[in-house]
Write a protein that holds these residues in place. Structure first.
Motif, PDB file in Angstrom:
ATOM      1  N   LEU A  15       0.833  -1.205   0.000  1.00  0.00           N
ATOM      2  CA  LEU A  15       0.000   0.000   0.000  1.00  0.00           C
ATOM      3  C   LEU A  15       0.865   1.251   0.000  1.00  0.00           C
ATOM      4  O   LEU A  15       0.607   2.209  -0.743  1.00  0.00           O
ATOM      5  CB  LEU A  15      -0.921  -0.018   1.215  1.00  0.00           C
ATOM      6  CG  LEU A  15      -1.995   1.066   1.315  1.00  0.00           C
ATOM      7  CD1 LEU A  15      -2.920   1.015   0.115  1.00  0.00           C
ATOM      8  CD2 LEU A  15      -2.792   0.908   2.604  1.00  0.00           C
ATOM      9  N   ALA A  16       1.907   1.246   0.821  1.00  0.00           N
ATOM     10  CA  ALA A  16       2.812   2.397   0.876  1.00  0.00           C
ATOM     11  C   ALA A  16       3.493   2.629  -0.470  1.00  0.00           C
ATOM     12  O   ALA A  16       3.670   3.779  -0.907  1.00  0.00           O
ATOM     13  CB  ALA A  16       3.856   2.181   1.969  1.00  0.00           C
ATOM     14  N   ASP A  21       2.487   6.206  -6.456  1.00  0.00           N
ATOM     15  CA  ASP A  21       2.017   6.312  -7.845  1.00  0.00           C
ATOM     16  C   ASP A  21       0.884   7.344  -7.907  1.00  0.00           C
ATOM     17  O   ASP A  21      -0.192   7.140  -7.344  1.00  0.00           O
ATOM     18  CB  ASP A  21       1.514   4.945  -8.322  1.00  0.00           C
ATOM     19  CG  ASP A  21       1.186   4.921  -9.809  1.00  0.00           C
ATOM     20  OD1 ASP A  21       0.817   5.979 -10.355  1.00  0.00           O
ATOM     21  OD2 ASP A  21       1.292   3.838 -10.415  1.00  0.00           O
ATOM     22  N   GLU A  22       1.118   8.443  -8.592  1.00  0.00           N
ATOM     23  CA  GLU A  22       0.123   9.522  -8.649  1.00  0.00           C
ATOM     24  C   GLU A  22      -1.185   9.066  -9.268  1.00  0.00           C
ATOM     25  O   GLU A  22      -2.256   9.544  -8.905  1.00  0.00           O
ATOM     26  CB  GLU A  22       0.674  10.721  -9.433  1.00  0.00           C
ATOM     27  CG  GLU A  22       1.631  11.573  -8.620  1.00  0.00           C
ATOM     28  CD  GLU A  22       1.819  12.955  -9.223  1.00  0.00           C
ATOM     29  OE1 GLU A  22       0.934  13.421  -9.959  1.00  0.00           O
ATOM     30  OE2 GLU A  22       2.854  13.559  -8.948  1.00  0.00           O
ATOM     31  N   PRO A  65       4.658  -3.947 -10.712  1.00  0.00           N
ATOM     32  CA  PRO A  65       4.042  -3.520 -11.978  1.00  0.00           C
ATOM     33  C   PRO A  65       2.711  -4.225 -12.260  1.00  0.00           C
ATOM     34  O   PRO A  65       1.722  -3.591 -12.643  1.00  0.00           O
ATOM     35  CB  PRO A  65       5.100  -3.877 -13.028  1.00  0.00           C
ATOM     36  CG  PRO A  65       6.387  -3.896 -12.271  1.00  0.00           C
ATOM     37  CD  PRO A  65       6.045  -4.426 -10.922  1.00  0.00           C
ATOM     38  N   ARG A  66       2.678  -5.551 -12.051  1.00  0.00           N
ATOM     39  CA  ARG A  66       1.450  -6.300 -12.280  1.00  0.00           C
ATOM     40  C   ARG A  66       0.371  -5.923 -11.275  1.00  0.00           C
ATOM     41  O   ARG A  66      -0.811  -5.813 -11.603  1.00  0.00           O
ATOM     42  CB  ARG A  66       1.718  -7.806 -12.179  1.00  0.00           C
ATOM     43  CG  ARG A  66       2.227  -8.439 -13.471  1.00  0.00           C
ATOM     44  CD  ARG A  66       2.307  -9.951 -13.328  1.00  0.00           C
ATOM     45  NE  ARG A  66       1.010 -10.548 -13.063  1.00  0.00           N
ATOM     46  CZ  ARG A  66       0.848 -11.773 -12.581  1.00  0.00           C
ATOM     47  NH1 ARG A  66       1.904 -12.527 -12.292  1.00  0.00           N
ATOM     48  NH2 ARG A  66      -0.362 -12.252 -12.378  1.00  0.00           N
ATOM     49  N   PHE A  70      -3.231  -4.348 -11.995  1.00  0.00           N
ATOM     50  CA  PHE A  70      -4.408  -5.041 -11.471  1.00  0.00           C
ATOM     51  C   PHE A  70      -5.316  -4.062 -10.744  1.00  0.00           C
ATOM     52  O   PHE A  70      -6.543  -4.048 -10.958  1.00  0.00           O
ATOM     53  CB  PHE A  70      -3.956  -6.154 -10.526  1.00  0.00           C
ATOM     54  CG  PHE A  70      -5.077  -6.915  -9.887  1.00  0.00           C
ATOM     55  CD1 PHE A  70      -5.645  -8.014 -10.518  1.00  0.00           C
ATOM     56  CD2 PHE A  70      -5.545  -6.564  -8.618  1.00  0.00           C
ATOM     57  CE1 PHE A  70      -6.683  -8.726  -9.921  1.00  0.00           C
ATOM     58  CE2 PHE A  70      -6.578  -7.270  -8.019  1.00  0.00           C
ATOM     59  CZ  PHE A  70      -7.151  -8.355  -8.668  1.00  0.00           C
ATOM     60  N   VAL A  71      -4.738  -3.219  -9.900  1.00  0.00           N
ATOM     61  CA  VAL A  71      -5.518  -2.243  -9.135  1.00  0.00           C
ATOM     62  C   VAL A  71      -6.189  -1.238 -10.075  1.00  0.00           C
ATOM     63  O   VAL A  71      -7.367  -0.904  -9.916  1.00  0.00           O
ATOM     64  CB  VAL A  71      -4.632  -1.530  -8.096  1.00  0.00           C
ATOM     65  CG1 VAL A  71      -5.380  -0.351  -7.465  1.00  0.00           C
ATOM     66  CG2 VAL A  71      -4.180  -2.509  -7.023  1.00  0.00           C
ATOM     67  N   ARG A  72      -5.443  -0.754 -11.054  1.00  0.00           N
ATOM     68  CA  ARG A  72      -6.019   0.213 -12.006  1.00  0.00           C
ATOM     69  C   ARG A  72      -7.220  -0.391 -12.737  1.00  0.00           C
ATOM     70  O   ARG A  72      -8.255   0.247 -12.887  1.00  0.00           O
ATOM     71  CB  ARG A  72      -4.967   0.640 -13.036  1.00  0.00           C
ATOM     72  CG  ARG A  72      -3.950   1.620 -12.526  1.00  0.00           C
ATOM     73  CD  ARG A  72      -3.140   2.219 -13.665  1.00  0.00           C
ATOM     74  NE  ARG A  72      -1.925   2.819 -13.140  1.00  0.00           N
ATOM     75  CZ  ARG A  72      -0.754   2.200 -13.051  1.00  0.00           C
ATOM     76  NH1 ARG A  72      -0.635   0.946 -13.498  1.00  0.00           N
ATOM     77  NH2 ARG A  72       0.299   2.802 -12.540  1.00  0.00           N
ATOM     78  N   ALA A  73      -7.051  -1.616 -13.214  1.00  0.00           N
ATOM     79  CA  ALA A  73      -8.122  -2.267 -13.970  1.00  0.00           C
ATOM     80  C   ALA A  73      -9.358  -2.510 -13.111  1.00  0.00           C
ATOM     81  O   ALA A  73     -10.490  -2.263 -13.525  1.00  0.00           O
ATOM     82  CB  ALA A  73      -7.615  -3.574 -14.570  1.00  0.00           C
TER      83      ALA A  73
END
Length: 466
Positions: A15-16, A21-22, A65-66, A70-73
């Motif tokens: 999480l940190a 990542d903006e 990176p993955r 994953f979170v963005r998607a």
């Protein structure tokens, strides 16, 4: 295996890292935490199944990176923008009509500020929300009065519930259709409390069929637009003029459900013109209902226009409160209707009208520019070609009528066109087209030229081009 589990990074550490990542910083922290847990559960399952067998595969730097992707998607809104390159202008499954710029601005102001929704600025007292659009609708259609509810199904329901509850409404058997979403005219009539009296045969109905059905319990005569259903060949239906004469003879109102409805005549487009709302009102229909978000090109709404005595009765129906439209719909509808005060302005500014009436030469030029962009972006990954094709109006309007267009066909080299179509549903933004003659086709009629770059981006994602 137990040793591998210990190499998974903790949720707090991940999480940190993600908070650096903006692009993810704007997401709610609890949501990101839940998605991290979901991702780590997937990795645990991969450990159990032997997919992951080395500790190095679980290092934070390797996973990050993955995990971020994953979170963005997963964090994307469920309701989101889609690129429509199907060539279907009023696409029911993709939001129907696009709003004019003026309507979008009006909605934005209605949302961001207080308004005179039900406040009379002349008297300082409570006003009517319908006053914002009623005069415009009357000026454009020639009707005496108007009312707006949340969609045309609601318009038909409240019209019948008010004027014919417990009594008979005479309708031609050939007009008892079912349209999208299992919306059936007989079912709506039943729910409204009106009693259906169907007359004629499926393909032919005469004036004497209606006349024989009229009795002491008859409340109204009704005509229904058959939407995307058509009978051809040995057919006959009663005209509105004939229905009006019959209504006058027996003192009955004539109701017309126009379905999509149009305020604009599509002369010169290759489409067979259907009656406009103005023409139906002029021909004597007492009450006319139609949609706001189909050929009209406005927001979802059910518009009811007609003679004042009938419209006022509908307005007073208590059910009206359950079906009324909100401030955003009112703002968008008013802005759209104002454009119709000048039909040339409407044709230019209302996206639905602009797309339907776009000529082939313009479409050919758009197809050429789109093809050029795709060739530059996709390189050798796909063959790009321009071919002739057809578009459709959609939304139940002008059924089975094609409009000539120019298509851009994409033929990928390493995957099938069906796989390409499937992958494009998961791109950002998703792109929806059609397969035709073994090519994935993009119709520029429903793609704004400013979206060419987005279409290329989606295709690159689907084809795995970095």
């Amino acid at each position: 295996m137990s040793q591998l589990f210990r190499h998974l990074p903790s949720v707090d550490i991940v999480l940190a890292e993600l908070e650096r990542d903006e692009s993810l910083r704007c997401l709610p922290r609890p949501l990101v935490r839940d998605l991290i847990n979901e991702f780590l559960d997937i990795k645990r399952e991969e450990i159990r199944s032997g997919v992951v067998s080395e500790a190095g595969e679980l290092a934070l730097g390797v996973l990050l990176p993955r995990l971020a992707a994953f979170v963005r998607a997963k964090a994307r809104p469920h309701f989101r923008r889609v690129l429509n390159v199907t060539g279907v202008v009023v696409h029911t499954n993709m939001g129907r009509s696009l709003l004019a710029r003026e309507a979008v601005e009006a909605v934005s102001k209605a949302c961001a500020h207080y308004s005179n929704l039900e406040f009379d600025l002349e008297t300082g007292e409570r006003g009517s929300r319908y006053s914002h659009v009623e005069k415009l609708l009357c000026d454009i259609t020639g009707a005496e009065a108007a009312l707006v509810v949340n969609n045309n199904a609601a318009a038909v329901f409240i019209m019948l519930e008010t004027l014919a509850k417990g009594r008979e409404v005479v309708v031609s058997r050939g007009q008892l259709v079912e349209i999208g979403g299992s919306f059936r005219i007989p079912d709506v009539m039943s729910k409204s409390g009106a009693i259906l009296r169907e007359v004629g045969a499926t393909n032919r109905t005469h004036v004497h069929d209606y006349e024989r059905a009229i009795g002491d319990n008859t409340a109204a005569l009704m005509r229904v637009h058959t939407s995307n259903f058509r009978l051809i060949g040995f057919t006959k239906e009663v005209s509105l003029e004939e229905m009006r004469q019959l209504g006058d003879r027996y003192g009955l109102p004539v109701l017309e459900d126009l379905g999509s409805g149009s305020l604009f005549r599509f002369d010169g487009t290759g489409l067979i013109n259907e009656p406009t709302v103005q023409e139906v009102v002029a021909q004597g229909a007492d009450v006319v209902s139609f949609s706001g978000d189909k050929v009209l090109g406005g927001p979802q709404a059910g518009i009811i226009v007609g003679r004042r005595e009938w419209i006022e009765r509908i307005k007073r129906n208590p059910v009206n409160r359950a079906l009324r439209i909100d401030k955003m719909t009112l703002a968008a509808l008013e802005a759209t209707l104002r454009l119709y005060l000048d039909m040339d302005k409407a044709r230019e500014s209302v996206p639905t009208l602009n797309m339907i009436t776009m000529d082939y030469k313009t479409l050919r030029g758009r197809a050429g520019r789109l093809a050029k962009t795709l060739r530059a972006e996709l390189g050798d990954a796909a063959d790009i070609a321009i071919r002739k094709g057809v578009s459709r109006v959609g939304g139940g309007a002008f059924p089975e009528q094609d409009i000539a267009t120019s298509l851009v066909a994409v033929n990928p080299k390493n995957i099938s066109v069906r796989e390409l179509k499937k992958r494009l549903l998961d791109t950002e933004p998703p792109l929806v087209g059609r397969i035709e003659d073994e090519g994935f086709c993009l119709d520029p009629r429903t793609l704004d030229p400013r979206e060419n770059g987005l279409a290329a981006k989606a295709l690159k994602q689907a084809l795995g081009i970095a």
